[in-house]
Design a protein around this motif. Sequence first.
Motif, short mmCIF file in Angstrom:
data_model
loop_
_atom_site.label_atom_id
_atom_site.label_comp_id
_atom_site.label_asym_id
_atom_site.label_seq_id
_atom_site.Cartn_x
_atom_site.Cartn_y
_atom_site.Cartn_z
N LEU A 355 7.35 10.36 2.53
CA LEU A 355 7.00 8.96 2.27
C LEU A 355 5.63 8.85 1.61
N TYR A 356 4.73 9.75 1.96
CA TYR A 356 3.38 9.71 1.38
C TYR A 356 3.44 9.93 -0.14
N ARG A 357 4.36 10.77 -0.58
CA ARG A 357 4.54 10.98 -2.03
C ARG A 357 5.28 9.81 -2.67
N GLU A 358 6.22 9.26 -1.94
CA GLU A 358 7.04 8.18 -2.49
C GLU A 358 6.29 6.86 -2.60
N VAL A 359 5.39 6.60 -1.67
CA VAL A 359 4.83 5.25 -1.52
C VAL A 359 3.80 4.92 -2.59
N ARG A 360 3.25 5.91 -3.25
CA ARG A 360 2.16 5.63 -4.19
C ARG A 360 2.62 4.97 -5.48
N ALA A 361 3.72 5.41 -6.03
CA ALA A 361 4.14 4.94 -7.35
C ALA A 361 4.46 3.44 -7.41
N PRO A 362 5.09 2.84 -6.40
CA PRO A 362 5.43 1.41 -6.52
C PRO A 362 4.24 0.48 -6.72
N ARG A 363 3.03 0.93 -6.40
CA ARG A 363 1.85 0.09 -6.67
C ARG A 363 1.51 0.07 -8.16
N ILE A 364 2.18 0.92 -8.95
CA ILE A 364 1.92 1.01 -10.38
C ILE A 364 3.09 0.50 -11.20
N TYR A 365 4.31 1.00 -10.91
CA TYR A 365 5.42 0.65 -11.81
C TYR A 365 5.90 -0.79 -11.63
N GLU A 366 6.59 -1.27 -12.67
CA GLU A 366 7.05 -2.67 -12.75
C GLU A 366 5.90 -3.66 -12.57
N GLY A 367 4.76 -3.28 -13.09
CA GLY A 367 3.57 -4.13 -13.01
C GLY A 367 2.65 -3.68 -11.90
N ALA A 368 1.51 -3.09 -12.26
CA ALA A 368 0.56 -2.59 -11.26
C ALA A 368 0.02 -3.73 -10.41
N SER A 369 -0.57 -3.39 -9.27
CA SER A 369 -1.10 -4.40 -8.36
C SER A 369 -2.08 -5.34 -9.06
N GLU A 370 -2.89 -4.79 -9.96
CA GLU A 370 -3.85 -5.61 -10.67
C GLU A 370 -3.15 -6.63 -11.56
N VAL A 371 -2.04 -6.23 -12.16
CA VAL A 371 -1.26 -7.15 -13.00
C VAL A 371 -0.64 -8.25 -12.14
N GLN A 372 -0.16 -7.89 -10.95
CA GLN A 372 0.41 -8.90 -10.06
C GLN A 372 -0.64 -9.94 -9.68
N ARG A 373 -1.86 -9.50 -9.43
CA ARG A 373 -2.93 -10.45 -9.11
C ARG A 373 -3.21 -11.38 -10.29
N THR A 374 -3.16 -10.83 -11.49
CA THR A 374 -3.37 -11.65 -12.69
C THR A 374 -2.27 -12.69 -12.83
N ILE A 375 -1.03 -12.27 -12.60
CA ILE A 375 0.10 -13.22 -12.68
C ILE A 375 -0.06 -14.33 -11.65
N ILE A 376 -0.40 -13.96 -10.44
CA ILE A 376 -0.57 -14.94 -9.37
C ILE A 376 -1.64 -15.96 -9.74
N ALA A 377 -2.79 -15.46 -10.20
CA ALA A 377 -3.88 -16.37 -10.55
C ALA A 377 -3.50 -17.29 -11.70
N LYS A 378 -2.85 -16.75 -12.72
CA LYS A 378 -2.45 -17.59 -13.86
C LYS A 378 -1.49 -18.68 -13.42
N GLU A 379 -0.54 -18.33 -12.56
CA GLU A 379 0.42 -19.33 -12.08
C GLU A 379 -0.28 -20.40 -11.25
N LEU A 380 -1.21 -20.00 -10.42
CA LEU A 380 -1.94 -20.98 -9.60
C LEU A 380 -2.73 -21.95 -10.48
N TYR A 381 -3.43 -21.43 -11.48
CA TYR A 381 -4.24 -22.30 -12.33
C TYR A 381 -3.36 -23.13 -13.27
N ARG A 382 -2.20 -22.60 -13.60
CA ARG A 382 -1.26 -23.41 -14.39
C ARG A 382 -0.80 -24.62 -13.60
N GLU A 383 -0.57 -24.41 -12.30
CA GLU A 383 -0.18 -25.54 -11.45
C GLU A 383 -1.30 -26.55 -11.34
N VAL A 384 -2.54 -26.08 -11.26
CA VAL A 384 -3.67 -27.00 -11.20
C VAL A 384 -3.75 -27.84 -12.49
#
Length: 387
Positions: A355-384
């Motif tokens: 699991l230690y080897r498996e768990v690392r990659a999902p934080r990168i593929y299909e949009g890294a964690s940093e990209v997810q934070r960017t998406i979240i922020a953009k959507e929040l400010y779009r709503e504002v």
Amino acid sequence: MTGFALGVDEEEWCGRLRALAAQRLRPLAEKGEPGRVNRPLLAALGEEGLLERVFVSGALELCLLRESLAYGCTEAETALALQGLGAYPVLRAGSPTQRERWLPGVRAGRLVAAFALSEPGAGSDAAALALSAERDGGGPGAAVGSGADGGGWRLTGEKRWISNAPEADFYTVFARTGEGPGARGITAFLVPADRPGLTGEALDMLSPHPIGSLSFDGVPVGPEDVLGEPGRGFRVAMDTLNLFRPSVGAFAVGMARAALDATLAHTAGRGAFGGVLADLQAVAHRVAEMATRTEAARLLVYAAAGAYDSGSPEVPRRAAMAKLLATETAQYVVDHAVQLHGAVALQRGHLLEHLYREVRAPRIYEGASEVQRTIIAKELYREVAAR
């Protein structure tokens, strides 16, 4: 399902899936070679009807499926998910001919699909991809007068970090056709693996599932290979990722739950300092934190899946939140599970080492964690701004 618990039928189905993963799929996974497509495992997923479920399920059912398989056999979960990721664009945007030619084999586990979006210079910033599709006089098998102008394209460039490459039977490929700048000039193509000019090589990665690079040297494609419409391929990619991002979170939750259960069993029985590890407040509090974070991630994944199934406009934000929290949580839980197990968890073949080897990659593929934070922020400010 309520907002806080699964129904009895859903719980029983998940239990059957966990048992199937452990009893039938795990032995097949163990016979496979790391970094290679495990075709017997895919065939078993097809025989059990699980690959079919990927294409007929809503987002919530897909999440339950991926979470349950991940708990018992991460290789089976990943093999199933990659089939869905590679072939969903065909289901969603393909022509009747494309669907009839490729999807039955994918559902049966006979044909291997792959989603070819990432490039050496375009990973998280998918709209920056550079694989070029230059106009050609005619694609393979394209007669004069077919398509909008009777012509095809030649694909030139490279894709990298493509799961199931170079062993897939076909690829969903995203290339720049230039109808507009950025995301507006991308077209999705279905490219069979035997197309002339297409080669690939495996990459030696930390994750045990197959990942490779693809080289396109003037690969011919025609109008009959287009998925959807020319210049609209980025939407095909995003529609696919919006469905699968919450279920990446479900994969992570499945790993976290497996690590948590292993930790509970270990700390309840391992003798230490005149008692067991669970008697130590530091240990008990850490386990409580692992459990709480796992449950929070699980509920957020289900909420994102429910938003997708209901057609909510909040899908991009909720999907990003689910993937972000679940993958970061799984990393935390697995890491602390290893710490509480000690040296035994570092042995090759131990569940937590895997699991230690498996768990690392999902934080990168299909949009890294940093990209997810960017998406979240953009959507929040779009709503504002909209208010």
